[in-house]
Design a protein around this motif. Structure first.
Motif, PDB file in Angstrom:
ATOM      1  N   SER B  22     -30.859  62.935 -18.380  1.00 57.27           N
ATOM      2  CA  SER B  22     -31.859  63.453 -17.430  1.00 57.27           C
ATOM      3  C   SER B  22     -32.446  62.347 -16.547  1.00 57.27           C
ATOM      4  O   SER B  22     -33.061  62.614 -15.526  1.00 57.27           O
ATOM      5  CB  SER B  22     -32.983  64.178 -18.178  1.00 57.27           C
ATOM      6  OG  SER B  22     -33.603  63.267 -19.056  1.00 57.27           O
ATOM      7  N   GLY B  23     -32.202  61.085 -16.952  1.00 54.65           N
ATOM      8  CA  GLY B  23     -32.633  59.973 -16.084  1.00 54.65           C
ATOM      9  C   GLY B  23     -31.843  59.924 -14.807  1.00 54.65           C
ATOM     10  O   GLY B  23     -32.243  59.287 -13.842  1.00 54.65           O
ATOM     11  N   LEU B  24     -30.710  60.575 -14.819  1.00 48.49           N
ATOM     12  CA  LEU B  24     -29.819  60.528 -13.652  1.00 48.49           C
ATOM     13  C   LEU B  24     -29.858  61.827 -12.846  1.00 48.49           C
ATOM     14  O   LEU B  24     -29.901  61.810 -11.626  1.00 48.49           O
ATOM     15  CB  LEU B  24     -28.392  60.303 -14.168  1.00 48.49           C
ATOM     16  CG  LEU B  24     -27.452  59.488 -13.312  1.00 48.49           C
ATOM     17  CD1 LEU B  24     -28.079  58.153 -12.922  1.00 48.49           C
ATOM     18  CD2 LEU B  24     -26.150  59.249 -14.093  1.00 48.49           C
ATOM     19  N   LEU B  25     -29.825  62.957 -13.593  1.00 43.43           N
ATOM     20  CA  LEU B  25     -29.794  64.262 -12.908  1.00 43.43           C
ATOM     21  C   LEU B  25     -31.100  65.004 -13.208  1.00 43.43           C
ATOM     22  O   LEU B  25     -31.364  65.369 -14.358  1.00 43.43           O
ATOM     23  CB  LEU B  25     -28.607  65.094 -13.412  1.00 43.43           C
ATOM     24  CG  LEU B  25     -27.240  64.499 -13.088  1.00 43.43           C
ATOM     25  CD1 LEU B  25     -26.147  65.273 -13.833  1.00 43.43           C
ATOM     26  CD2 LEU B  25     -26.980  64.522 -11.594  1.00 43.43           C
ATOM     27  N   ALA B  26     -31.799  65.207 -12.171  1.00 44.69           N
ATOM     28  CA  ALA B  26     -33.115  65.801 -12.354  1.00 44.69           C
ATOM     29  C   ALA B  26     -33.005  67.212 -12.923  1.00 44.69           C
ATOM     30  O   ALA B  26     -33.854  67.642 -13.693  1.00 44.69           O
ATOM     31  CB  ALA B  26     -33.869  65.810 -11.027  1.00 44.69           C
ATOM     32  N   ARG B  31     -28.607  72.556 -16.014  1.00 44.73           N
ATOM     33  CA  ARG B  31     -27.142  72.482 -16.048  1.00 44.73           C
ATOM     34  C   ARG B  31     -26.630  72.619 -17.490  1.00 44.73           C
ATOM     35  O   ARG B  31     -25.649  73.320 -17.771  1.00 44.73           O
ATOM     36  CB  ARG B  31     -26.662  71.125 -15.505  1.00 44.73           C
ATOM     37  CG  ARG B  31     -26.840  70.987 -14.006  1.00 44.73           C
ATOM     38  CD  ARG B  31     -26.192  69.672 -13.568  1.00 44.73           C
ATOM     39  NE  ARG B  31     -26.531  69.354 -12.187  1.00 44.73           N
ATOM     40  CZ  ARG B  31     -25.618  68.980 -11.299  1.00 44.73           C
ATOM     41  NH1 ARG B  31     -24.341  68.902 -11.636  1.00 44.73           N
ATOM     42  NH2 ARG B  31     -25.987  68.695 -10.082  1.00 44.73           N
ATOM     43  N   LEU B  32     -27.307  71.916 -18.416  1.00 44.25           N
ATOM     44  CA  LEU B  32     -26.851  71.917 -19.804  1.00 44.25           C
ATOM     45  C   LEU B  32     -26.961  73.319 -20.406  1.00 44.25           C
ATOM     46  O   LEU B  32     -26.064  73.768 -21.137  1.00 44.25           O
ATOM     47  CB  LEU B  32     -27.694  70.913 -20.610  1.00 44.25           C
ATOM     48  CG  LEU B  32     -27.106  70.484 -21.945  1.00 44.25           C
ATOM     49  CD1 LEU B  32     -25.750  69.797 -21.737  1.00 44.25           C
ATOM     50  CD2 LEU B  32     -28.052  69.526 -22.679  1.00 44.25           C
ATOM     51  N   ASP B 108     -21.499  64.587 -10.183  1.00 46.76           N
ATOM     52  CA  ASP B 108     -22.831  64.369  -9.602  1.00 46.76           C
ATOM     53  C   ASP B 108     -23.522  63.171 -10.243  1.00 46.76           C
ATOM     54  O   ASP B 108     -24.178  62.368  -9.575  1.00 46.76           O
ATOM     55  CB  ASP B 108     -23.707  65.609  -9.757  1.00 46.76           C
ATOM     56  CG  ASP B 108     -23.248  66.735  -8.824  1.00 46.76           C
ATOM     57  OD1 ASP B 108     -22.370  66.437  -7.972  1.00 46.76           O
ATOM     58  OD2 ASP B 108     -23.760  67.858  -8.934  1.00 46.76           O
ATOM     59  N   ALA B 109     -23.332  63.079 -11.575  1.00 44.94           N
ATOM     60  CA  ALA B 109     -23.946  61.950 -12.273  1.00 44.94           C
ATOM     61  C   ALA B 109     -23.349  60.646 -11.778  1.00 44.94           C
ATOM     62  O   ALA B 109     -24.050  59.654 -11.563  1.00 44.94           O
ATOM     63  CB  ALA B 109     -23.762  62.078 -13.776  1.00 44.94           C
ATOM     64  N   ASP B 110     -22.052  60.658 -11.589  1.00 50.32           N
ATOM     65  CA  ASP B 110     -21.367  59.458 -11.096  1.00 50.32           C
ATOM     66  C   ASP B 110     -21.918  59.062  -9.725  1.00 50.32           C
ATOM     67  O   ASP B 110     -22.231  57.902  -9.471  1.00 50.32           O
ATOM     68  CB  ASP B 110     -19.865  59.735 -11.020  1.00 50.32           C
ATOM     69  CG  ASP B 110     -19.117  58.614 -10.331  1.00 50.32           C
ATOM     70  OD1 ASP B 110     -19.067  57.502 -10.884  1.00 50.32           O
ATOM     71  OD2 ASP B 110     -18.631  58.852  -9.189  1.00 50.32           O
ATOM     72  N   LYS B 111     -22.050  60.059  -8.851  1.00 49.66           N
ATOM     73  CA  LYS B 111     -22.539  59.778  -7.502  1.00 49.66           C
ATOM     74  C   LYS B 111     -23.958  59.208  -7.556  1.00 49.66           C
ATOM     75  O   LYS B 111     -24.279  58.202  -6.904  1.00 49.66           O
ATOM     76  CB  LYS B 111     -22.538  61.060  -6.666  1.00 49.66           C
ATOM     77  CG  LYS B 111     -22.437  60.791  -5.163  1.00 49.66           C
ATOM     78  CD  LYS B 111     -22.732  62.063  -4.385  1.00 49.66           C
ATOM     79  CE  LYS B 111     -21.487  62.926  -4.227  1.00 49.66           C
ATOM     80  NZ  LYS B 111     -21.779  64.199  -3.542  1.00 49.66           N
ATOM     81  N   ALA B 112     -24.797  59.789  -8.381  1.00 54.28           N
ATOM     82  CA  ALA B 112     -26.186  59.331  -8.485  1.00 54.28           C
ATOM     83  C   ALA B 112     -26.248  57.909  -9.040  1.00 54.28           C
ATOM     84  O   ALA B 112     -26.991  57.059  -8.547  1.00 54.28           O
ATOM     85  CB  ALA B 112     -26.990  60.283  -9.363  1.00 54.28           C
ATOM     86  N   ARG B 113     -25.428  57.660 -10.085  1.00 46.78           N
ATOM     87  CA  ARG B 113     -25.451  56.334 -10.699  1.00 46.78           C
ATOM     88  C   ARG B 113     -24.919  55.288  -9.721  1.00 46.78           C
ATOM     89  O   ARG B 113     -25.439  54.175  -9.641  1.00 46.78           O
ATOM     90  CB  ARG B 113     -24.592  56.352 -11.977  1.00 46.78           C
ATOM     91  CG  ARG B 113     -24.603  55.027 -12.728  1.00 46.78           C
ATOM     92  CD  ARG B 113     -26.019  54.676 -13.215  1.00 46.78           C
ATOM     93  NE  ARG B 113     -26.104  53.365 -13.820  1.00 46.78           N
ATOM     94  CZ  ARG B 113     -27.176  52.576 -13.826  1.00 46.78           C
ATOM     95  NH1 ARG B 113     -28.302  53.000 -13.255  1.00 46.78           N
ATOM     96  NH2 ARG B 113     -27.158  51.407 -14.415  1.00 46.78           N
TER      97      ARG B 113
END
Ligand SMILES: [Zn+2]
Lengths: 806, 385
Positions: B22-26, B31-32, B108-113
């Motif tokens: 959740s630190g990455l995807l608000a 989603r989970l 999405d997580a990859d893009k955010a990171r």
């Protein structure tokens, strides 16, 4: 001029406080700079007698006194040196609040009880004297003062003194009477009965009087009253006379002299008293002084005279400079028993020149040169004699002489319509009459106008508009309304000079230089060190009467002022100085007035940037400074400035240039010569620029014709040449420009190369040439032909070789 | 189905760090939840990948996780999705949905990171923007020039144009034609510098000679101002200079009166001082005007009270000396003798004139205590204005 209200009220009856009277005088043009209140009431301060005064047992400078306060004996410690047993003194009892706010308490001083305070005149605010305790009996001239009675019962009532600035054109304001007349008119008062009597008085010279031998041999002395008084007693003046003079800031000398001063302050009429025994003849004679004649004046100085001075002599020698100062020899002294009074009128201009030539300005000369009322002499003389006979009851009038002048009758016409036109508000002739009559003008109606007889003391009223001012003053300037703002069709334009100088200023500010304003007066050394640095041809304009050697000559140009500023700022620790100034340089070219050339000068010394902490920071060098000046010239719309080496006075050779445009020199730039800098103790490289503004005015203010930019980008070619070192960049540039014709738009230097590969004695100049032609754009063939032509031209005219590039 | 699951599980490297997804995807909790509804197993695996992405310390580590999950050749989701077509219709729907949701979350997580890592990298190479810049020099106009220009702007707006005349003048223009009689004491107020070798040439003691020159040269209506430097032979001290600056003004036409003058002076005071500052005009003597006018403004130091608070109670105001007013200018109606001297008929024309000192205005406005400072050119002084 000081005006004590008690004295004013002897002359006029008016309502109003000191502040209201001050306001009235100020708003009528007699500016009151201050109001002093004297003799504040002294509750709690009583008459006391010192019974004993002995040294304080524990302090050398203090005295321990026993004092009779009228209601018992007190012990008082006092620091004044003059306290002695038997003195009558003012005593501030315990609980008294002094005029300065101090509250008196019983206290032990160095172990001894002190139950009050003995007062000096300053502590009572009677005068500034603080030398000792006031001896009341002496001060008031009375020995019968009851102990314990309030001192206010015996002191004159509190008074106020106005400090009045008298306008130059109102000599009548130099006397109490003149100011009283203004106050009377302003506040609607009336002359006192005593005033009426005194003003109408005339000396009683009768047929039985022995004539005094008096001869007047100069037209500048048309009126003279001389009167002998026998059997006078010269001594101290009475308290009332001393107090009057003290209020005027005049010290008391003796009764006879004090009376002349009283009349001077009251009537504005200077007088002089001679010791008759010391007047040879006795006779008086008024004539122009002879060259080299000598006289020791009252101030003890021997003075050498010229025909400028009007002289008063006795049967043999000078006894006074007319209207300025009497002689020391014939001065009244303690042994005088017979006195000769002088009351005369002298021409203002003559007295002014006379006093100036002697470097003297006396109370008498100040009044004579402004103009003493030619009609006041008789009344003043009579008042003097009346008072003298009161002070010396045994005295008798002796011989007298009276030469009177016919006071000029001045009658002016005043049209109320003229007053309305100038002042902007309507005036009726009745209103004008009320205002003028209050000031003792004589008014008669003549149709719509007034015939106004000007009193003898109003030397300032000689034109109708002078009366308009009287009417405006009398009516009050505060009653003049504000008219709507109208320009009558006039409109403002900025002159070419303003526009040029505005641009010059802005273009320098943009280069990061601040504007300096230096004095136009410099020392001869400064002027000579910088003379010619702005190409000026004429000589220096020197002052005949400089105030200091630092300011003895008008600056020939702006350089000295800027170098002063550089020196000052470097001394104050500034690392860099960047200043410019716009102003006039003055040169004498033989015409009546010197030439005033408007110019701009600028100095730069120190670092390129206000701040840079990397390699970009460096000291300003020639090219950096030149770039500033070039940019400024560009802003001034100087398109074709030609720079050439210059070695004129003041400029460092090999680092200075002269700038010409259209055939004439317009500016100089470069480093200031070492010897010039040394004159200001400047130990730094100073880059200087001086430009004449008049030749730039036309270009700077011209309206340009717009040009549409071409639609095609220019063709650029880089050409590099080796040229002999002696060939300047300007020469190569001119050659290229000349042979490039209309196709060559711009030549731009992009490098100067003197490193390896440079043939001996040459330097490489790399010039880029963006070419431009309107439409269509240049063909490749045209460019090739042009390039070949340019290479040939540089080869033949500049001995230059095209540098082959790798 | 177990094939797909084991395949995914096998790709998960236990060495990867863990971080809170959740630190990455608000929107991770939502989603989970959606994933878990489709397949708890895929959700769990996805969570592991996203955690690994959140924990990736640099671009290489991130790329490695991304490759493991999404690489076109061997990514876990790529391979698992490739198996989906072979499943039964019901399984296809469930697995297809879960895997797509999981892949999207990982992408999405990859893009955010990736964005986070890039920002961190840039921050490491950031300039110290607090370092001082390479600052060029700036220039200031002289404080007296600023005051002069304020005044000229005002008078320009009121229709007055500038007229300039010489600083070195003939006695006749400085005095004679301005109705100073020869040997009149009024000249004493003008301590005069004379030019050597010419007793009739002086340094002008006021800017008023300009009126004479303008009136000789031009015809009314004249509406002019005369700024410039003037000279007095005075010893220099804190409040006296032998050189200072004035602006005179002149308006000459038919029917110009003191009421017009008063309007101009009050407009000046409102514009240069304060719109509601009380003013007064009182009589004063100058040889070249009749009637003569002095304008005072109320003292701003003591607000017209005449005294200011002191340590021991109120003391006399040091600016107005207790008079409550401060003189700002002299003015008046042009003297008929001046008109006659320049050949103008005083019956036909009238006019007003005024004159003021720049230093006085500047000292009042900026609280400058010493007049000497103006011509000293100290950069620390000049740089303040
Ligand atoms: Zn004040």
């Amino acid at each position: 001029m000081r005006l004590p209200l008690s004295w004013l009220r002897e002359w006029v009856e008016v309502e109003g406080t000191a502040e209201q009277i001050a306001e009235a005088l100020t708003t009528r043009g007699f500016y009151v700079e201050g109001v002093e209140h004297h003799g504040a009431p002294h509750p709690g301060i009583v008459v006391a007698r010192v019974l004993a005064a002995e040294k304080h047992p524990n302090a050398d400078k203090l005295k321990l006194c026993r004092v009779d306060s009228g209601s018992g004996e007190l012990s008082i410690v006092c620091g004044a040196p003059n306290v002695t047993a038997g003195m009558t003194v003012p005593l501030a009892t315990v609980g008294t609040t002094m005029p300065n706010g101090l509250v008196i308490k019983a206290a032990k001083i160095r172990g001894q009880l002190s139950q009050g305070m003995l007062c000096s005149t300053r502590e009572l605010m009677l005068s500034d004297d603080h030398s000792g305790i006031l001896e009341l009996a002496e001060y008031l001239g009375r020995t019968d003062l009851p102990l314990g009675s309030p001192i206010d019962d015996h002191l004159p009532p509190p008074d106020a003194v106005l400090e009045v600035e008298v306008p130059f054109n109102r000599p009548d304001g130099m006397g109490v009477i003149g100011l009283a007349r203004e106050v009377k008119a302003a506040l609607g008062g009336r002359w006192t009965d005593a005033a009426r009597t005194r003003l109408a008085a005339r000396p009683a010279i009768t047929a039985t009087s022995t004539p005094f031998p008096l001869t007047l041999d100069d037209a500048d002395c048309p009126a003279f009253f001389a009167q002998v008084v026998h059997g006078v007693h010269v001594g101290e003046s009475p308290a009332w006379l001393k107090q009057k003079l003290a209020a005027m800031g005049q010290r008391s000398i003796s009764n006879l002299v004090d009376l002349t001063n009283l009349l001077l302050f009251e009537y504005g009429q200077p007088m002089h008293a001679y010791d008759l025994a010391k007047v040879a003849g006795p006779a008086l004679h008024v004539r122009a002084a002879r060259e080299g004649e000598r006289l020791t004046t009252l101030d003890g100085r021997e003075r050498t005279l010229t025909a400028t001075q009007l002289l008063i002599t006795d049967a043999g020698r000078p006894v006074g400079v007319a209207g300025v100062m009497g002689g020391a020899d014939s001065e009244v002294s303690a042994t005088t028993t017979d006195v000769l009074l002088e009351c005369a009128w002298f021409a203002p201009t003559r007295v002014r020149r006379s006093a100036r030539a002697l470097g003297l300005a006396t109370e008498a000369s100040k009044r004579y040169e402004r103009g003493v009322d030619p009609g006041i002499g008789a009344a003043a003389a009579q008042r003097y004699l009346t008072l003298l006979l009161e002070l010396c009851p045994g005295a008798k009038l002796g011989a007298g002489a009276w030469v009177e002048q016919a006071t000029p009758e001045v009658t002016l016409t005043l049209r109320p319509s003229r007053a309305e036109r100038l002042v902007g508000i309507p005036f009726t002739s009745e209103r004008c009459e009320v205002i003028l009559s209050a000031l003792d003008f004589g008014v008669t109606h003549q149709g719509d106008a007034l015939a106004v007889r000007v009193p003898s003391w109003r030397l300032d009223c000689r034109l109708e508009d002078d009366l308009v001012e009287e009417v405006a003053r009398g009516n009050g300037y505060d009653r003049i309304p504000e008219a709507p703002m109208e320009t009558h069709g006039a409109f403002a334009v900025r002159t070419p000079r303003e526009r040029t100088e505005r641009r010059a200023l802005e273009a320098m500010l943009a280069r990061g230089l601040s504007e300096a304003w230096s004095g136009s007066l410099v020392s001869v050394a400064e002027a000579e060190a910088t003379l010619g640095m702005a190409g000026e041809q004429g000589g220096l304009v020197r002052l005949a009467n400089p105030m200091s050697t630092e300011s003895a000559v008008l600056r020939p140009n702006l350089v000295a002022g800027l170098l002063r500023a550089v020196a000052h700022n470097l001394r104050q620790g500034a690392p860099s100085v960047r200043l410019f100034e716009v102003g006039a340089g003055f040169s004498s070219l033989g015409a009546r007035l010197p030439e005033e050339r408007r110019m701009l000068a600028a100095v730069v010394t120190g670092q390129r940037f206000r701040h840079a902490h990397d390699a970009a920071q460096a000291s300003v060098d020639f090219l950096e400074a030149k770039g500033l000046w070039q940019a400024w010239l560009r802003e001034m719309r100087v398109d074709a400035a030609g720079w050439r080496a210059y070695a004129g006075r003041g400029w460092k050779p090999g680092a200075s240039a002269e700038v010409a445009a259209q055939g004439s020199s317009i500016a100089w730039a470069g480093a200031v010569a070492r010897d010039v800098l040394a004159a200001w103790q400047i130990d730094a490289d100073v880059h200087l620029f001086v430009a004449l503004l008049e030749p730039l005015a036309e270009g700077a203010t011209a309206t340009v014709r717009a040009q549409v930019p071409g639609r095609f980008p220019p063709v650029r070619r880089d050409l590099a040449f080796f040229v002999p070192r002696a060939v300047t960049h300007a020469k190569v540039e001119q050659t290229l420009a000349h042979h490039g014709g209309g196709l060559l738009r711009e030549v731009q230097l992009f490098d100067v190369y003197e490193g390896p590969g440079t043939p001996q004695g040459t330097k490489g100049l790399d010039d880029a040439r963006p070419s431009h032609h309107a439409e269509p754009t240049l063909t490749e063939a045209q460019v090739t032909v042009l390039q070949a032509r340019l290479v040939t031209a540089v080869a033949t005219e500049c001995d230059g070789a095209l540098r082959e590039r790798g | 189905m177990s094939d797909v699951r084991s395949l995914l599980a096998a790709r998960l490297d236990p060495a990867w760090g863990r971080a809170e997804p959740s630190g990455l995807l608000a929107d991770w909790p939502e989603r989970l939840a959606a994933l878990s509804a489709a397949s708890a197993e895929v959700a769990s695996i996805t969570a592991d990948y996203v955690s690994a992405i959140a924990a990736a310390g640099d671009a290489a580590a991130l790329q490695s996780v991304r490759n493991a999950a999404l690489s076109r050749e061997s990514g876990a989701f790529t391979e698992a999705l490739a198996l989906v077509p072979s499943l039964s219709v019901d399984e296809k729907r469930v697995w297809g949905k879960a895997l797509n949701l999981g892949r999207k979350a990982v992408e999405d997580a990859d893009k955010a990171r990736r964005a986070q890592l890039e920002a961190a990298r840039e921050a490491d190479h950031a300039l110290d923007v607090t370092l001082p810049g390479r600052e060029p020099w700036t220039g200031r106009p002289h404080v007296l020039a600023q005051v002069r220009d304020d005044l000229l702007d005002l008078f320009h707006g009121l229709g007055f144009s500038v007229y300039t005349s010489p600083e070195v003048e003939l006695d006749e223009y400085n005095f004679g034609k301005l109705n100073f009689a020869a040997d009149h004491p009024a000249r004493d107020a003008h301590d005069t510098y004379f030019v050597e070798g010419a007793s009739d040439v002086v340094l002008r003691t006021h800017t008023s000679p300009g009126w004479v020159r303008a009136m000789e040269e031009r015809k009314p209506p004249l509406r002019l101002v005369f700024p410039g430097r003037v000279y007095r032979a005075e010893a220099v001290d804190a409040s006296h200079m032998d050189q200072f600056h004035q602006i005179d003004g002149l308006f000459v036409d038919r029917d110009v009166s003191m009421a017009d003058l008063k309007a101009t002076l009050n407009t000046f005071a409102r514009a240069i001082y304060r719109a509601d500052l009380p003013t007064r005009i009182i009589p004063i003597y100058f040889p070249f005007v009749e009637p003569g006018v002095q304008m005072d403004v109320q003292c701003v130091r003591c607000d017209g009270r005449g005294h200011v608070p002191g340590e021991e109670g109120a003391r006399r105001c040091p600016v107005c000396k207790g008079t409550q007013w401060v003189e700002v200018l002299g003015a008046g109606m042009v003297h008929p003798n001046v008109f006659r001297a320049v050949g103008i008929d005083p019956e036909e024309y009238t006019g007003f004139a005024f004159g003021m000192g720049l230093e006085r205005i500047a000292m009042g406005r900026y609280g400058i205590p010493e007049i000497r400072l103006f011509l000293e050119n100290d950069l620390r002084f000049l740089g303040q204005f």
